[in-house]
Design a protein around this motif. Structure first.
Motif, PDB file in Angstrom:
ATOM      1  N   GLU A  37       0.804  -1.216   0.000  1.00 58.60           N
ATOM      2  CA  GLU A  37       0.000   0.000   0.000  1.00 58.60           C
ATOM      3  C   GLU A  37       0.839   1.269   0.000  1.00 58.60           C
ATOM      4  OE1 GLU A  37      -3.800  -0.031   2.483  1.00 58.60           O
ATOM      5  OE2 GLU A  37      -2.566  -1.588   3.437  1.00 58.60           O
ATOM      6  N   ALA A  38       1.963   1.247   0.696  1.00 57.91           N
ATOM      7  CA  ALA A  38       2.738   2.475   0.877  1.00 57.91           C
ATOM      8  C   ALA A  38       3.124   3.097  -0.454  1.00 57.91           C
ATOM      9  CB  ALA A  38       3.977   2.206   1.715  1.00 57.91           C
ATOM     10  N   GLY A  39       3.453   2.268  -1.430  1.00 60.57           N
ATOM     11  CA  GLY A  39       3.842   2.790  -2.731  1.00 60.57           C
ATOM     12  C   GLY A  39       2.735   3.517  -3.448  1.00 60.57           C
ATOM     13  N   GLU A  40       1.484   3.260  -3.055  1.00 56.74           N
ATOM     14  CA  GLU A  40       0.342   3.911  -3.679  1.00 56.74           C
ATOM     15  C   GLU A  40      -0.235   5.031  -2.825  1.00 56.74           C
ATOM     16  OE1 GLU A  40      -2.471   0.859  -4.476  1.00 56.74           O
ATOM     17  OE2 GLU A  40      -1.168  -0.253  -5.838  1.00 56.74           O
ATOM     18  N   VAL A  41      -0.071   4.935  -1.516  1.00 65.48           N
ATOM     19  CA  VAL A  41      -0.680   5.904  -0.605  1.00 65.48           C
ATOM     20  C   VAL A  41       0.044   7.238  -0.621  1.00 65.48           C
ATOM     21  CG1 VAL A  41      -1.019   6.410   1.849  1.00 65.48           C
ATOM     22  CG2 VAL A  41      -1.776   4.233   0.910  1.00 65.48           C
ATOM     23  N   PHE A  42       1.380   7.208  -0.689  1.00 65.72           N
ATOM     24  CA  PHE A  42       2.162   8.440  -0.607  1.00 65.72           C
ATOM     25  C   PHE A  42       2.387   9.027  -1.999  1.00 65.72           C
ATOM     26  CE2 PHE A  42       3.536   6.155   3.269  1.00 65.72           C
ATOM     27  CZ  PHE A  42       3.100   7.097   4.195  1.00 65.72           C
ATOM     28  N   GLU A  43       2.332  10.352  -2.083  1.00 64.76           N
ATOM     29  CA  GLU A  43       2.522  11.059  -3.346  1.00 64.76           C
ATOM     30  C   GLU A  43       3.360  12.310  -3.115  1.00 64.76           C
ATOM     31  OE1 GLU A  43      -1.218  11.983  -5.100  1.00 64.76           O
ATOM     32  OE2 GLU A  43      -1.887   9.902  -5.208  1.00 64.76           O
ATOM     33  N   LYS A  44       3.976  12.783  -4.198  1.00 61.81           N
ATOM     34  CA  LYS A  44       4.733  14.031  -4.118  1.00 61.81           C
ATOM     35  C   LYS A  44       3.799  15.222  -4.226  1.00 61.81           C
ATOM     36  CE  LYS A  44       5.855  14.389  -9.056  1.00 61.81           C
ATOM     37  NZ  LYS A  44       6.951  14.407 -10.057  1.00 61.81           N
ATOM     38  N   GLU A  45       4.289  16.358  -3.788  1.00 60.14           N
ATOM     39  CA  GLU A  45       3.580  17.628  -3.939  1.00 60.14           C
ATOM     40  C   GLU A  45       4.487  18.606  -4.686  1.00 60.14           C
ATOM     41  OE1 GLU A  45       0.906  19.458  -3.624  1.00 60.14           O
ATOM     42  OE2 GLU A  45      -0.361  17.719  -3.240  1.00 60.14           O
ATOM     43  N   LEU A  46       4.081  19.861  -4.724  1.00 58.14           N
ATOM     44  CA  LEU A  46       4.812  20.858  -5.493  1.00 58.14           C
ATOM     45  C   LEU A  46       6.280  20.950  -5.087  1.00 58.14           C
ATOM     46  CD1 LEU A  46       4.965  23.289  -7.455  1.00 58.14           C
ATOM     47  CD2 LEU A  46       4.033  24.718  -5.603  1.00 58.14           C
ATOM     48  N   HIS A  47       6.536  20.916  -3.778  1.00 60.64           N
ATOM     49  CA  HIS A  47       7.893  21.113  -3.281  1.00 60.64           C
ATOM     50  C   HIS A  47       8.445  19.833  -2.654  1.00 60.64           C
ATOM     51  CE1 HIS A  47       8.095  25.329  -4.213  1.00 60.64           C
ATOM     52  NE2 HIS A  47       6.985  25.575  -3.540  1.00 60.64           N
ATOM     53  N   GLN A  48       9.767  19.723  -2.691  1.00 57.96           N
ATOM     54  CA  GLN A  48      10.457  18.540  -2.185  1.00 57.96           C
ATOM     55  C   GLN A  48      10.365  18.416  -0.664  1.00 57.96           C
ATOM     56  OE1 GLN A  48      12.424  16.040  -3.472  1.00 57.96           O
ATOM     57  NE2 GLN A  48      12.973  16.641  -5.548  1.00 57.96           N
ATOM     58  N   GLU A  49       9.939  19.464   0.007  1.00 55.04           N
ATOM     59  CA  GLU A  49       9.808  19.431   1.460  1.00 55.04           C
ATOM     60  C   GLU A  49       8.436  18.933   1.905  1.00 55.04           C
ATOM     61  OE1 GLU A  49      12.780  22.538   0.244  1.00 55.04           O
ATOM     62  OE2 GLU A  49      10.729  22.014  -0.354  1.00 55.04           O
ATOM     63  N   GLU A 104       7.372  18.808 -16.024  1.00 54.28           N
ATOM     64  CA  GLU A 104       6.823  19.822 -16.905  1.00 54.28           C
ATOM     65  C   GLU A 104       5.717  20.624 -16.236  1.00 54.28           C
ATOM     66  OE1 GLU A 104       5.807  22.295 -19.983  1.00 54.28           O
ATOM     67  OE2 GLU A 104       7.624  21.118 -19.624  1.00 54.28           O
ATOM     68  N   ARG A 105       4.839  19.969 -15.485  1.00 51.94           N
ATOM     69  CA  ARG A 105       3.726  20.676 -14.852  1.00 51.94           C
ATOM     70  C   ARG A 105       4.236  21.722 -13.855  1.00 51.94           C
ATOM     71  NH1 ARG A 105      -1.589  20.072 -14.122  1.00 51.94           N
ATOM     72  NH2 ARG A 105      -2.533  20.831 -12.194  1.00 51.94           N
ATOM     73  N   TYR A 106       5.141  21.303 -12.987  1.00 54.04           N
ATOM     74  CA  TYR A 106       5.638  22.234 -11.974  1.00 54.04           C
ATOM     75  C   TYR A 106       6.502  23.332 -12.597  1.00 54.04           C
ATOM     76  CZ  TYR A 106       3.962  18.772  -8.605  1.00 54.04           C
ATOM     77  OH  TYR A 106       3.177  17.920  -7.865  1.00 54.04           O
ATOM     78  N   ARG A 107       7.221  23.003 -13.660  1.00 49.36           N
ATOM     79  CA  ARG A 107       8.002  24.032 -14.358  1.00 49.36           C
ATOM     80  C   ARG A 107       7.069  25.081 -14.945  1.00 49.36           C
ATOM     81  NH1 ARG A 107       8.861  25.776 -19.007  1.00 49.36           N
ATOM     82  NH2 ARG A 107       7.586  24.161 -19.969  1.00 49.36           N
ATOM     83  N   TRP A 108       5.970  24.633 -15.571  1.00 50.93           N
ATOM     84  CA  TRP A 108       4.984  25.553 -16.142  1.00 50.93           C
ATOM     85  C   TRP A 108       4.400  26.460 -15.062  1.00 50.93           C
ATOM     86  CZ3 TRP A 108      -0.066  26.950 -15.539  1.00 50.93           C
ATOM     87  CH2 TRP A 108      -0.688  27.636 -16.589  1.00 50.93           C
ATOM     88  N   MET A 109       4.053  25.880 -13.922  1.00 50.99           N
ATOM     89  CA  MET A 109       3.487  26.674 -12.835  1.00 50.99           C
ATOM     90  C   MET A 109       4.472  27.735 -12.361  1.00 50.99           C
ATOM     91  SD  MET A 109       1.589  23.595 -10.738  1.00 50.99           S
ATOM     92  CE  MET A 109       1.066  24.617  -9.358  1.00 50.99           C
ATOM     93  N   ALA A 110       5.745  27.367 -12.254  1.00 49.63           N
ATOM     94  CA  ALA A 110       6.754  28.318 -11.795  1.00 49.63           C
ATOM     95  C   ALA A 110       6.909  29.470 -12.782  1.00 49.63           C
ATOM     96  CB  ALA A 110       8.082  27.603 -11.587  1.00 49.63           C
ATOM     97  N   GLY A 205      -6.290  30.400 -20.501  1.00 41.28           N
ATOM     98  CA  GLY A 205      -4.850  30.200 -20.572  1.00 41.28           C
ATOM     99  C   GLY A 205      -4.127  30.536 -19.290  1.00 41.28           C
ATOM    100  N   VAL A 206      -4.827  31.132 -18.319  1.00 43.01           N
ATOM    101  CA  VAL A 206      -4.199  31.431 -17.037  1.00 43.01           C
ATOM    102  C   VAL A 206      -3.894  30.143 -16.282  1.00 43.01           C
ATOM    103  CG1 VAL A 206      -4.550  32.564 -14.797  1.00 43.01           C
ATOM    104  CG2 VAL A 206      -5.274  33.702 -16.905  1.00 43.01           C
ATOM    105  N   LEU A 207      -4.784  29.162 -16.400  1.00 43.39           N
ATOM    106  CA  LEU A 207      -4.623  27.881 -15.729  1.00 43.39           C
ATOM    107  C   LEU A 207      -4.166  26.837 -16.739  1.00 43.39           C
ATOM    108  CD1 LEU A 207      -7.944  27.882 -13.653  1.00 43.39           C
ATOM    109  CD2 LEU A 207      -5.742  28.931 -13.066  1.00 43.39           C
ATOM    110  N   ARG A 208      -3.401  25.882 -16.268  1.00 43.19           N
ATOM    111  CA  ARG A 208      -2.906  24.827 -17.158  1.00 43.19           C
ATOM    112  C   ARG A 208      -4.004  23.844 -17.508  1.00 43.19           C
ATOM    113  NH1 ARG A 208       2.066  22.411 -18.604  1.00 43.19           N
ATOM    114  NH2 ARG A 208       1.966  20.135 -18.839  1.00 43.19           N
ATOM    115  N   ASP A 209      -4.827  23.501 -16.508  1.00 39.38           N
ATOM    116  CA  ASP A 209      -5.873  22.502 -16.714  1.00 39.38           C
ATOM    117  C   ASP A 209      -6.862  22.589 -15.554  1.00 39.38           C
ATOM    118  OD1 ASP A 209      -4.633  21.132 -14.515  1.00 39.38           O
ATOM    119  OD2 ASP A 209      -3.254  20.179 -15.925  1.00 39.38           O
TER     120      ASP A 209
END
Length: 365
Positions: A37-49, A104-110, A205-209
């Protein structure tokens, strides 16, 4: 009985210094290596912290608490392999320069949002409550609007920002509302209007999706749920469970009102923004705006109104007594923001406050 699922965003901090620690990729790799389960339960967010986990859809709030405690503990186990711990803090008390995840998504947001993206080292708690259809979901969205800021005040857990006391109980919500698509929303009326509004916002176009529709509550794009997004991540699991309990009560109450032909309150998004600001500023210290009259009132009166509003729904799920006791305890002793400030007032510097909060995060049994 409607199912409820919770998403919690946790902060990864250095175990020795209490500073936010950019090790989420390593923590996620550790979880993935264990499989299960752990491999599916945890996810990344915008920042590495940051690190996010999601519970299963559940109906029993006792089981919900066990899930939250379990996954906080698992997060700590994997974090320790990178000399880190997890802290349920909605903003970092100590100064930090966040490290954005690649992609790509986070780069676009930045590139699109510049400093706003860089500032978003914020951790929230999102509650998914099951609905039968988009029609019911939009009816719920229209009817829960005036009550949502009370969940933010109850969860408020972000008094510090970049080494200073912000003067707010939930400064995370102020930072989060810098996104152009975040915050209170107007009445929709029908699913067609809701989806047309989302489509029109993306087409600017202000939002990506559509994933960047950050309303205080929205229809989930992935699940048959209403997703309530106003809460800070809560320092203690019991507060998270209380938020989830009240969220389900609000959704059920709204659905019943819709079926009975009761129209939603015609309050504007502008007034709700003021109520939201007041809740973020005051937290449980008050004052707040009354969810019916939108006039200034005490915190006790505001939450009495909330409990009266959801009383029947909570009684039917067996959660009314626990909700009453939970709110009473928070009004008497304060929430996460009050706890952080109390630690600071005891003489701890902000690095030590972070480490103390990390211990609280995973102390529950």
């Amino acid at each position: 009985m409607r199912t409820v699922g919770v998403e919690e965003e946790l902060m990864l901090v250095n175990a020795r210094t209490g500073e936010p620690f950019a090790v989420s990729s390593a923590v996620l790799a550790s979880a993935a290596l264990r499989g299960g389960e752990a491999g599916e339960v945890f996810e990344k967010e915008l920042h590495q912290e940051q690190l996010e986990f999601s519970t299963q859809p559940l109906t029993d709030m006792g089981e919900m608490r066990k899930e939250i405690v379990r996954w906080r503990g698992e997060a700590l186990r994997y974090a320790r392999e990178s000399d880190a711990v997890v802290a349920a803090l909605a903003t970092s008390p100590v100064p930090v320069e966040p490290s954005r995840h690649r992609g790509e998504r986070y780069r676009w947001m930045a590139e699109q949002f510049a400093l706003t993206t860089k500032e978003q080292l914020t951790c929230g708690c999102h509650v998914h409550v099951a609905v039968d259809s988009d029609e019911e979901g939009v009816a719920v969205l229209d009817r829960i609007r005036p009550w949502l800021y009370l969940l933010n005040a109850l969860s408020a857990n972000s008094p510090f920002w970049q080494g200073e006391d912000s003067g707010y109980s939930s400064y995370r919500s102020r930072v989060w509302n810098r996104w152009p698509s975040a915050g209170p929303y107007e009445l929709f009326g029908t699913p067609d209007v809701y989806h047309q509004q989302v489509e029109a916002m993306v087409e600017t176009g202000v939002l990506r999706d559509s994933g960047m529709i950050y309303f205080d509550a929205r229809l989930s794009a992935n699940y048959p749920t209403v997703e309530i997004r106003v809460a800070d991540v809560c320092l203690e699991p019991d507060t998270t469970v209380l938020i989830a309990t009240l969220a389900r009560g609000l959704v059920e109450t709204a659905a019943r009102a819709w079926r009975d032909g009761e129209p939603p309150a015609p309050v504007s998004a502008g007034l709700l923004r003021l109520a939201s600001w007041r809740a973020a500023r005051s937290g449980l210290r008050g004052p707040l705006l009354h969810p019916v009259t939108l006039e200034e009132t005490s915190v006790e009166t505001a939450y009495e109104a909330l409990l009266d509003h959801v009383e029947e729904a909570l009684a039917d799920t067996g959660d009314l007594d626990a909700a009453r006791k939970g709110i009473a305890a928070h009004l008497a002793h304060g929430g996460g923001a009050d706890r952080q400030r109390a630690l600071r007032d005891e003489g701890l510097d902000l690095h030590e406050v972070v480490k103390a909060c990390a211990r609280i995060t995973t102390a529950a049994e």
